[in-house]
Write an enzyme that holds these catalytic residues in place. Sequence first.
Site, PDB file in Angstrom:
ATOM      1  NE  ARG A  22      -2.684  -0.528   3.423  1.00  0.00           N
ATOM      2  CZ  ARG A  22      -2.723  -1.694   4.354  1.00  0.00           C
ATOM      3  NH1 ARG A  22      -3.114  -2.978   3.984  1.00  0.00           N
ATOM      4  NH2 ARG A  22      -2.179  -1.657   5.671  1.00  0.00           N
ATOM      5  CB  CYS A  43      -6.989 -15.595  18.010  1.00  0.00           C
ATOM      6  SG  CYS A  43      -5.236 -14.694  18.345  1.00  0.00           S
ATOM      7  CB  THR A 273      17.934  -7.626  14.410  1.00  0.00           C
ATOM      8  OG1 THR A 273      18.652  -7.208  13.195  1.00  0.00           O
ATOM      9  CG2 THR A 273      16.548  -8.191  13.990  1.00  0.00           C
ATOM     10  CB  ALA A 280      13.105  -9.242  14.433  1.00  0.00           C
TER      11      ALA A 280
END
Lengths: 550, 550
Positions: A22, A43, A273, A280
């Site tokens: 986008r 979930c 990182t 990350a």
Amino acid sequence: MRKIVIVGGVAGGATAAARLRRLSEKYQIIMFERGEYISFANCGLPYYIGEVITDRNKLLVQTVEGMAKRFRIDVRNLSEVTAIHRDRKTVTVKNIRTGEEYEETYDTLILSPGAKPMIPPIPGIHEANALFTLRNLSDTDKIKAYVDHEKPKSAVVIGGGFIGVEVAENLVKRGVNVTLVEMANQVLAPIDYEMASIVHAHMRENGVNLILEDGVKAFEDNGRRIVLNSGRTLETDMIILAIGVQPESQLAKNAGLELGVRGTIKVNEYLQTSDPNIYAIGDAIEVKNYIHGFETFVPLAWPANRQGRLVADHIHGLDVKYNGTLGTAIVKIFELTVAATGNNEKTLKQLGIPYEVVHVHPMSHAGYYPNATQMTLKLIFDKETGKIYGAQAVGKDGVDKRIDVIATAIKGGLTVRDLPDLELAYAPPFSSAKDPVNMAGYVASNILDGMVETVQWHEIDEIIANGGTLIDVRTPKEVACGTIPGAINIPLDELRERLAELPKDKTIYVTCQVGLRGYLATRILHDNGFRAKNLDGGYKLYSSVFGAKH
Amino acid sequence: MRKIVIVGGVAGGATAAARLRRLSEKYQIIMFERGEYISFANCGLPYYIGEVITDRNKLLVQTVEGMAKRFRIDVRNLSEVTAIHRDRKTVTVKNIRTGEEYEETYDTLILSPGAKPMIPPIPGIHEANALFTLRNLSDTDKIKAYVDHEKPKSAVVIGGGFIGVEVAENLVKRGVNVTLVEMANQVLAPIDYEMASIVHAHMRENGVNLILEDGVKAFEDNGRRIVLNSGRTLETDMIILAIGVQPESQLAKNAGLELGVRGTIKVNEYLQTSDPNIYAIGDAIEVKNYIHGFETFVPLAWPANRQGRLVADHIHGLDVKYNGTLGTAIVKIFELTVAATGNNEKTLKQLGIPYEVVHVHPMSHAGYYPNATQMTLKLIFDKETGKIYGAQAVGKDGVDKRIDVIATAIKGGLTVRDLPDLELAYAPPFSSAKDPVNMAGYVASNILDGMVETVQWHEIDEIIANGGTLIDVRTPKEVACGTIPGAINIPLDELRERLAELPKDKTIYVTCQVGLRGYLATRILHDNGFRAKNLDGGYKLYSSVFGAKH
């Protein structure tokens, strides 16, 4: 054209990929996913086992083809990234279908590897036949197939975290006798013990055999028998191992990236990182606690999603950063909702941070309107500044709303003194003119203002044992249904006339049902020259922990 | 001993009295109430008529005797204060039972007289037999008795405010054919027209005959016939007049106290009237709009309650002030919840304040978990600073939570840019990893960041009429169910391949179902050198207002 490679396509990874597209049509984006599916509904998995969600397709939020087409992303599923070569900015990828390995270059790499279930080296664990963990759709399919075809009569769930309690509920829904074994003295670590006590009772009422403060010593007879540390044994048709998750950081570690607490991948506020070309996100990373700043590990969906967005923004050059994780969490357990935000007492004690606590038991909406139910709402705060440290709530309705409001108040830098000022939507089906959050704010502000001193549920027995005076200001009828042993009954409406019965030379402790009448009583006592302390949360909270007493 | 006299014992008055007593046993407190009951559940009254609340006693939150005893307050019901003598600090009180009048002195006076239904001088109004207004328990008893015993087949509710729509629903529940007549082009003034359009459809689906933009010219045949301004006539068995309320400020006015907008009693930030010994609270007072500071009249329960508390604190010498009213409001209408906080477009337009708007249509909770429903959530904000001016939501579930979160964000001084950062509780039964509030925040931030330009539902027809190009990026199957007249269908997933079909020399307008795919399309267009604007809220919002089009 900048080439961005993403490792892991489930939660944060897929979010990052979509946002990058986008932001610009010009990026080359490759997303590797070890599993078959990207962006599935993690979930929702326990609810598919429980047949609450009946259509498996609904769990597939985004297909490989759909995402590839819509966002023009090179999505490669069943592709495991096995090594990162930071020197030449490439990753080694193994095609799981064919076994073939190849290298792919990157300009920027995003690691979104997630977390995996912990599997401790318990004797007999590898010989257990019907032992399952639950991480992905394939795990879910296995568990559901086992329940569908083997029709187990019993199951033992090991671990009382979110996944453990959700799976326990869903197996009960399938007619399985469920035992849940938890090493700690409570389920659901994000809430404190007295709040968990309400959950324990509810789980037991719903048929879960709950074993606390015990762990698994060994699996015997191919997992049909479980020997606990206490010596107790359990016979079972199946086992769900849900003792927790650990970050999937091996890839990062092998690449020499810096690690953080509990084996997480260390990142800075931009989610980079120790190699600035490698970001990350998600369940694998170390985050800062939003309130107190300590490093922690919070494997939840909201942070993963948010980080996925932010990492894309930062790669695109936008001025954004991740401000840490509050740890807002929620779970449905049978008819109860349990939710928390911020830090709990256990954490604050460990950190040595002083705090104050209030418990209130307001109705979910106006008591005179049908189906109002009582919740228990706990607020933890700094006694000097009123800064909100955390909140927890347990109840049948409206719990999510109050925790969300408090989570928002925390992000807005509001203190407990501001909570009464929150102008929340009131009509009888939704709230009261004093919303539960307003109420908790009033009670906390009264403490800050010195209007009342309180004692906690865990202190009162010892106070009485040491000769303390406790008066229960409820009606005799209420007291007949149970009270704190040693309490003297003086109904609130008689208190002013019966002050002569009370000693002026020592602190008088007061209790009632939820804490409100006790507060009024301490005010009356205080203004008449007595020193008085109110039992926070009243007999309701006390009996939630200790059961009804006479 | 300081003597505090309170006029009005229903909402704010009773709260002030109780808080004063908790603050000190030493005040002498007298509370006068003209009616029979103190502290009754005003907001529950329509539901007692509808037999949703069946036990009348539940409406009596606090009895005269109970309050007198518990808080040691001299509660005098059926006692009307008819005059204030500021010079000698007394009030004249009329005992309604006996007709006897007497004077009572005060050190501090609190006025909490409330607001009363407006009764306009419509011809025939005094001859109408079954014409009711609804303010208190006695009104409620009359309406309920009429419905119970006369079994009216039809009712006309005049006025589409909160009370009007609640009474309409509750009469429908009793099997009455209800017509609701509203002078404006919409019900529920706190929300804007396009949001109200959703409510209009829902009310009609539930059998309410809704007549907008029409008023009552005359009542004929003792109220059995209503002639509207349009000339239309309605036959009816009963009439509920609910065109609004006006502050009960006559007593204050007669005492020479300064008045504010719409006949309210003017107060300062400490809720003192122009006489510092006289405070005023609740539905009768002028308040400051929390966001833009203008003077206004907001007769709602939450402010009354909050003011009741604060007035007691200020009298006691605490350093508090009332910060103004946000105007958070909510109402249940059949299966819908309608809620709003802050200022709406109509108000901002009147004030000449520039603003930006977004509409989103998120699910109440994870779409794959049962019973998720779509809501419409509108956010109004400053395009420069992102300051939140207001929010409105309509839906079947979870609407109250999102408005409360935004009301809290406003009080915390958060901007729309902070909304994506709200860490709200997510599990599938409660929300999505991107909560609707996060989503609205993302959409608004995209506008602030210049990621997208939008047009509104009320602009697009004219744009097309003037030769504008609108593409509908939904699938042909979706478009077949209705689209905006004049739209060209180019499905999103084909857009990149069909760019050649589009003009580069003029703005391309884009629509989809809810606005999300349209946003993606505008991004693709933008990055390929087109100028594009997305229809905010998509076809879903457009068709809510204009109905399905082909």
